[in-house]
Motif scaffolding. Sequence first.
Motif, PDB file in Angstrom:
ATOM      1  N   GLY A  19       0.781  -1.234   0.000  1.00 22.31           N
ATOM      2  CA  GLY A  19       0.000   0.000   0.000  1.00 22.31           C
ATOM      3  C   GLY A  19       0.810   1.280   0.000  1.00 22.31           C
ATOM      4  N   LYS A  20       1.798   1.395   0.884  1.00 24.04           N
ATOM      5  CA  LYS A  20       2.584   2.625   0.978  1.00 24.04           C
ATOM      6  C   LYS A  20       3.488   2.836  -0.224  1.00 24.04           C
ATOM      7  N   ALA A  21       3.815   1.750  -0.925  1.00 25.34           N
ATOM      8  CA  ALA A  21       4.652   1.846  -2.119  1.00 25.34           C
ATOM      9  C   ALA A  21       3.811   1.997  -3.385  1.00 25.34           C
ATOM     10  N   GLY A  22       2.490   1.814  -3.268  1.00 29.85           N
ATOM     11  CA  GLY A  22       1.620   1.925  -4.425  1.00 29.85           C
ATOM     12  C   GLY A  22       1.811   0.810  -5.442  1.00 29.85           C
ATOM     13  N   ILE A  23       2.139  -0.397  -4.944  1.00 28.99           N
ATOM     14  CA  ILE A  23       2.406  -1.536  -5.826  1.00 28.99           C
ATOM     15  C   ILE A  23       1.410  -2.650  -5.529  1.00 28.99           C
ATOM     16  N   HIS A  24       0.869  -3.226  -6.579  1.00 28.16           N
ATOM     17  CA  HIS A  24       0.001  -4.394  -6.464  1.00 28.16           C
ATOM     18  C   HIS A  24       0.601  -5.497  -7.333  1.00 28.16           C
ATOM     19  N   VAL A  25       0.809  -6.670  -6.744  1.00 33.19           N
ATOM     20  CA  VAL A  25       1.397  -7.805  -7.461  1.00 33.19           C
ATOM     21  C   VAL A  25       0.319  -8.868  -7.632  1.00 33.19           C
ATOM     22  N   GLN A  26       0.111  -9.288  -8.856  1.00 39.83           N
ATOM     23  CA  GLN A  26      -0.833 -10.368  -9.146  1.00 39.83           C
ATOM     24  C   GLN A  26      -0.017 -11.518  -9.736  1.00 39.83           C
ATOM     25  N   PRO A  27       0.616 -12.349  -8.866  1.00 37.33           N
ATOM     26  CA  PRO A  27       1.516 -13.376  -9.368  1.00 37.33           C
ATOM     27  C   PRO A  27       0.784 -14.531 -10.042  1.00 37.33           C
ATOM     28  N   LEU A  28       1.506 -15.192 -10.893  1.00 35.20           N
ATOM     29  CA  LEU A  28       1.032 -16.400 -11.544  1.00 35.20           C
ATOM     30  C   LEU A  28       1.679 -17.599 -10.868  1.00 35.20           C
ATOM     31  N   ARG A  29       1.160 -18.772 -11.139  1.00 34.62           N
ATOM     32  CA  ARG A  29       1.706 -19.994 -10.546  1.00 34.62           C
ATOM     33  C   ARG A  29       3.204 -20.096 -10.835  1.00 34.62           C
ATOM     34  N   ASN A  30       3.973 -20.464  -9.813  1.00 36.79           N
ATOM     35  CA  ASN A  30       5.430 -20.639  -9.856  1.00 36.79           C
ATOM     36  C   ASN A  30       6.202 -19.336 -10.070  1.00 36.79           C
ATOM     37  N   GLN A  31       5.570 -18.197  -9.881  1.00 38.55           N
ATOM     38  CA  GLN A  31       6.271 -16.919  -9.868  1.00 38.55           C
ATOM     39  C   GLN A  31       6.645 -16.584  -8.438  1.00 38.55           C
ATOM     40  N   ALA A  32       7.742 -15.840  -8.271  1.00 39.09           N
ATOM     41  CA  ALA A  32       8.179 -15.448  -6.935  1.00 39.09           C
ATOM     42  C   ALA A  32       8.271 -13.929  -6.827  1.00 39.09           C
ATOM     43  N   VAL A  33       8.052 -13.442  -5.606  1.00 36.97           N
ATOM     44  CA  VAL A  33       8.237 -12.033  -5.273  1.00 36.97           C
ATOM     45  C   VAL A  33       9.322 -11.988  -4.211  1.00 36.97           C
ATOM     46  N   PHE A  34      10.287 -11.104  -4.383  1.00 40.53           N
ATOM     47  CA  PHE A  34      11.410 -10.980  -3.456  1.00 40.53           C
ATOM     48  C   PHE A  34      11.534  -9.521  -3.057  1.00 40.53           C
ATOM     49  N   PHE A  35      11.689  -9.277  -1.756  1.00 45.60           N
ATOM     50  CA  PHE A  35      11.944  -7.909  -1.302  1.00 45.60           C
ATOM     51  C   PHE A  35      12.726  -7.939  -0.007  1.00 45.60           C
ATOM     52  N   THR A  36      13.381  -6.832   0.285  1.00 44.92           N
ATOM     53  CA  THR A  36      14.184  -6.716   1.493  1.00 44.92           C
ATOM     54  C   THR A  36      13.629  -5.598   2.371  1.00 44.92           C
ATOM     55  N   TYR A  37      13.819  -5.723   3.668  1.00 46.25           N
ATOM     56  CA  TYR A  37      13.355  -4.716   4.623  1.00 46.25           C
ATOM     57  C   TYR A  37      14.426  -3.682   4.930  1.00 46.25           C
ATOM     58  N   GLY A  47       8.343   1.547   5.800  1.00 45.50           N
ATOM     59  CA  GLY A  47       6.960   1.123   5.618  1.00 45.50           C
ATOM     60  C   GLY A  47       6.597   0.710   4.212  1.00 45.50           C
ATOM     61  N   PHE A  48       7.499   0.911   3.246  1.00 44.48           N
ATOM     62  CA  PHE A  48       7.171   0.578   1.862  1.00 44.48           C
ATOM     63  C   PHE A  48       7.043  -0.928   1.627  1.00 44.48           C
ATOM     64  N   THR A  49       7.590  -1.743   2.517  1.00 40.11           N
ATOM     65  CA  THR A  49       7.460  -3.196   2.365  1.00 40.11           C
ATOM     66  C   THR A  49       6.258  -3.755   3.120  1.00 40.11           C
ATOM     67  N   GLU A  50       5.501  -2.872   3.767  1.00 42.63           N
ATOM     68  CA  GLU A  50       4.280  -3.328   4.438  1.00 42.63           C
ATOM     69  C   GLU A  50       3.323  -3.859   3.376  1.00 42.63           C
ATOM     70  N   GLN A  51       2.922  -5.101   3.514  1.00 41.83           N
ATOM     71  CA  GLN A  51       2.098  -5.720   2.482  1.00 41.83           C
ATOM     72  C   GLN A  51       0.899  -6.412   3.085  1.00 41.83           C
ATOM     73  N   SER A  52      -0.094  -6.621   2.240  1.00 42.24           N
ATOM     74  CA  SER A  52      -1.269  -7.368   2.673  1.00 42.24           C
ATOM     75  C   SER A  52      -1.759  -8.229   1.522  1.00 42.24           C
ATOM     76  N   GLY A  53      -2.233  -9.394   1.877  1.00 46.37           N
ATOM     77  CA  GLY A  53      -2.809 -10.299   0.891  1.00 46.37           C
ATOM     78  C   GLY A  53      -4.240  -9.893   0.588  1.00 46.37           C
ATOM     79  N   CYS A  54      -4.568  -9.848  -0.678  1.00 44.56           N
ATOM     80  CA  CYS A  54      -5.925  -9.504  -1.099  1.00 44.56           C
ATOM     81  C   CYS A  54      -6.791 -10.769  -1.103  1.00 44.56           C
ATOM     82  N   PRO A  55      -8.074 -10.615  -0.875  1.00 48.60           N
ATOM     83  CA  PRO A  55      -8.945 -11.790  -0.834  1.00 48.60           C
ATOM     84  C   PRO A  55      -9.010 -12.511  -2.183  1.00 48.60           C
ATOM     85  N   VAL A  56      -9.057 -13.818  -2.108  1.00 49.05           N
ATOM     86  CA  VAL A  56      -9.259 -14.631  -3.303  1.00 49.05           C
ATOM     87  C   VAL A  56     -10.748 -14.615  -3.605  1.00 49.05           C
TER      88      VAL A  56
END
Length: 84
Positions: A19-37, A47-56
């Motif tokens: 949210g604070k970074a203004g980024i939304h990731v919609q990954p596909l199967r076997n894709q990875a997301v990597f980030f550092t704090y 706070g830019f790495t603060e993330q939340s999972g969106c409902p399926v």
Amino acid sequence: MLMYCQISSHESGGGTTFGKAGIHVQPLRNQAVFFTYRDEDGNMDTGFTEQSGCPVKKGQKWVVTQWLRDEGSLGAARAAAAPG
């Protein structure tokens, strides 16, 4: 550091929002997301790495999460915080 990998496909929803970074990731199967704090000097993120999972909305979301340690960054942060 954190890496998570989407291991299932879902039909709708289920992304991850930074949210604070203004980024939304919609990954596909076997894709990875990597980030550092921490930045390259070992300073914690503001706070830019603060993330939340969106409902399926349709299907299921299964992920694998892996925390990674970077002793170099931790050492720099500890040295910066040390009195003296």
